[in-house]
Design a protein around this motif. Structure first.
Motif, mmCIF file in Angstrom:
data_model
loop_
_atom_site.group_PDB
_atom_site.id
_atom_site.type_symbol
_atom_site.label_atom_id
_atom_site.label_comp_id
_atom_site.label_asym_id
_atom_site.label_seq_id
_atom_site.Cartn_x
_atom_site.Cartn_y
_atom_site.Cartn_z
ATOM 1 N N LEU A 199 0.971 -1.335 -0.113
ATOM 2 C CA LEU A 199 0.102 -0.137 0.053
ATOM 3 C C LEU A 199 0.779 1.225 0.215
ATOM 4 O O LEU A 199 0.656 2.149 -0.918
ATOM 5 C CB LEU A 199 -0.885 -0.008 1.211
ATOM 6 C CG LEU A 199 -2.122 -1.002 0.971
ATOM 7 C CD1 LEU A 199 -2.733 -1.065 2.489
ATOM 8 C CD2 LEU A 199 -3.061 -0.714 0.034
ATOM 9 N N ALA A 200 2.115 1.301 0.913
ATOM 10 C CA ALA A 200 2.768 2.347 1.048
ATOM 11 C C ALA A 200 3.331 2.665 -0.609
ATOM 12 O O ALA A 200 3.646 3.692 -1.161
ATOM 13 C CB ALA A 200 3.886 2.056 1.804
ATOM 14 N N ALA A 201 3.899 1.563 -1.236
ATOM 15 C CA ALA A 201 4.422 1.561 -2.657
ATOM 16 C C ALA A 201 3.544 2.331 -3.597
ATOM 17 O O ALA A 201 3.939 2.838 -4.697
ATOM 18 C CB ALA A 201 4.998 0.399 -2.980
ATOM 19 N N MET A 202 2.197 2.024 -3.485
ATOM 20 C CA MET A 202 1.285 2.680 -4.343
ATOM 21 C C MET A 202 0.839 4.278 -3.654
ATOM 22 O O MET A 202 -0.180 4.700 -4.448
ATOM 23 C CB MET A 202 0.039 1.920 -4.202
ATOM 24 C CG MET A 202 0.319 0.585 -4.845
ATOM 25 S SD MET A 202 -1.442 -0.544 -5.114
ATOM 26 C CE MET A 202 -2.011 0.501 -6.308
ATOM 27 N N GLY A 203 1.333 4.714 -2.845
ATOM 28 C CA GLY A 203 1.243 6.019 -2.228
ATOM 29 C C GLY A 203 0.206 6.241 -1.264
ATOM 30 O O GLY A 203 -0.085 7.520 -0.948
ATOM 31 N N VAL A 204 -0.066 5.127 -0.413
ATOM 32 C CA VAL A 204 -0.930 5.440 0.553
ATOM 33 C C VAL A 204 -0.232 5.934 1.790
ATOM 34 O O VAL A 204 0.847 5.560 2.120
ATOM 35 C CB VAL A 204 -1.247 4.197 0.969
ATOM 36 C CG1 VAL A 204 -2.297 4.108 2.248
ATOM 37 C CG2 VAL A 204 -2.569 3.574 -0.174
ATOM 38 N N LYS A 205 -0.815 7.088 2.365
ATOM 39 C CA LYS A 205 -0.152 7.663 3.370
ATOM 40 C C LYS A 205 -0.777 7.255 4.957
ATOM 41 O O LYS A 205 -0.423 7.670 5.940
ATOM 42 C CB LYS A 205 -0.088 9.330 3.354
ATOM 43 C CG LYS A 205 0.711 9.783 2.265
ATOM 44 C CD LYS A 205 2.178 9.126 2.365
ATOM 45 C CE LYS A 205 2.750 9.665 1.048
ATOM 46 N NZ LYS A 205 4.216 9.197 1.151
ATOM 47 N N LEU A 206 -2.004 6.705 4.864
ATOM 48 C CA LEU A 206 -2.739 6.315 6.178
ATOM 49 C C LEU A 206 -3.453 5.165 5.943
ATOM 50 O O LEU A 206 -4.245 4.961 4.796
ATOM 51 C CB LEU A 206 -3.784 7.583 6.499
ATOM 52 C CG LEU A 206 -4.552 7.152 7.824
ATOM 53 C CD1 LEU A 206 -4.807 8.441 8.586
ATOM 54 C CD2 LEU A 206 -5.863 6.631 7.278
ATOM 55 N N ILE A 207 -3.486 4.295 6.836
ATOM 56 C CA ILE A 207 -4.062 3.139 6.966
ATOM 57 C C ILE A 207 -5.193 2.817 8.260
ATOM 58 O O ILE A 207 -4.811 3.470 9.275
ATOM 59 C CB ILE A 207 -3.302 1.768 6.640
ATOM 60 C CG1 ILE A 207 -2.367 1.554 8.097
ATOM 61 C CG2 ILE A 207 -2.494 1.593 5.478
ATOM 62 C CD1 ILE A 207 -1.674 0.227 8.000
ATOM 63 N N GLY A 208 -6.178 2.618 7.864
ATOM 64 C CA GLY A 208 -7.125 2.251 9.038
ATOM 65 C C GLY A 208 -7.661 0.867 9.060
ATOM 66 O O GLY A 208 -7.608 0.031 8.220
ATOM 67 N N ILE A 209 -8.311 0.520 10.148
ATOM 68 C CA ILE A 209 -8.802 -0.720 10.296
ATOM 69 C C ILE A 209 -9.978 -0.734 11.359
ATOM 70 O O ILE A 209 -9.870 0.166 12.304
ATOM 71 C CB ILE A 209 -7.824 -1.811 10.811
ATOM 72 C CG1 ILE A 209 -8.010 -3.383 10.689
ATOM 73 C CG2 ILE A 209 -7.186 -1.375 12.104
ATOM 74 C CD1 ILE A 209 -7.181 -4.254 10.898
ATOM 75 N N ASP A 210 -10.824 -1.735 11.483
ATOM 76 C CA ASP A 210 -11.942 -1.818 12.539
ATOM 77 C C ASP A 210 -11.737 -2.660 13.400
ATOM 78 O O ASP A 210 -12.570 -2.878 14.273
ATOM 79 C CB ASP A 210 -13.357 -2.076 11.624
ATOM 80 C CG ASP A 210 -13.499 -3.526 10.996
ATOM 81 O OD1 ASP A 210 -12.242 -4.217 10.993
ATOM 82 O OD2 ASP A 210 -14.017 -4.003 10.505
ATOM 83 N N THR A 211 -10.412 -2.993 13.782
ATOM 84 C CA THR A 211 -9.984 -3.778 14.882
ATOM 85 C C THR A 211 -9.134 -2.827 15.887
ATOM 86 O O THR A 211 -8.683 -1.573 15.405
ATOM 87 C CB THR A 211 -9.112 -4.968 14.737
ATOM 88 O OG1 THR A 211 -7.962 -4.499 14.195
ATOM 89 C CG2 THR A 211 -9.752 -5.556 13.613
ATOM 90 N N ALA A 212 -8.801 -3.167 17.131
ATOM 91 C CA ALA A 212 -8.036 -2.628 17.959
ATOM 92 C C ALA A 212 -6.513 -2.006 17.745
ATOM 93 O O ALA A 212 -6.029 -1.521 18.236
ATOM 94 C CB ALA A 212 -7.862 -3.065 19.443
#
Length: 217
Positions: free
Chosen positions: A141-154
């Protein structure tokens, strides 16, 4: 007569925060008392709260997983506001592998990605079997330019992890993270994310009121 202007829909993706809200075992739960209450001699109610900054929907600061990292009050707010994509990887097991999200990844991928893993997010209980990001997924994901990741777990790492490999990936790649989101009612697709952390100048994380807003038609 003018047609009614379309109002973009808003999804509140923050779980409720209250006494009894689940936290990591050993973490400080939400506690509240009344420091003042409305009475003949007092015109206001004033509450006092005590909590871990990881209660409810929250943003981790680099300081959380790096002893030399920035506090949440010092981080750039840009990653927490703007276009994002919600991707469903429901009940896929302990780790979100690339194959679980590849169906929704293409050249138009925004710089923010939120992954739904639960059919129904367990807002009222701690889940020791929570799903997490595979480190290789974070890398791609970072290699594709993503700067923030989120998830519905803790956590973006397994609950029993002692090495926090995915947190160490976001440290090295300078990504930001949101955890404990509620994505139960959010269809896959693109939205505007608004999830700004508080300016807690020495803290390792901050609660956020995370929302998604429908993009203009």
């Amino acid at each position: 007569m003018r047609s009614q202007q379309h109002r973009p829909r808003i999804w509140d993706i923050s779980p409720p925060v209250h006494e009894g809200a689940p936290v990591f075992p050993g973490d400080t739960p939400y506690q509240q008392r009344w420091a003042a209450t409305i009475s003949p001699g007092c015109p206001v109610n004033v509450s006092e709260i005590k909590l871990s900054p990881h209660v409810g929907a929250h943003a981790d600061a680099p300081l959380h997983y790096d002893p030399e990292g920035q506090t949440i009050g010092d981080v750039d707010l840009t990653p927490f506001l703007g276009p994002c994509r919600v991707i469903h990887a429901i009940d896929k097991g302990a780790l979100i592998e690339w194959e679980h999200i590849a169906h929704a990844v293409d050249s138009t991928l925004p710089p923010r990605v939120l992954v739904r893993t639960y059919t129904t997010m367990p807002v009222g209980r701690w889940d020791p079997e929570l799903a997490a990001y595979a480190p290789a997924t974070v890398e791609r994901l970072a290699a594709m330019g993503v700067k923030l990741i989120g998830i519905d777990t803790a956590s973006i790492d397994p609950a029993d992890s002692k090495t926090l490999e995915s947190h160490q990936r976001i440290r090295r790649l300078d990504l930001r993270v949101l955890e404990n989101l509620v994505l139960d009612d959010v269809p896959e697709g693109d939205y505007e994310l608004i999830a700004l952390p508080l300016k807690l100048v020495s803290a390792d994380a901050s609660p956020v009121r995370a929302v998604l807003r429908e993009l203009p038609r």
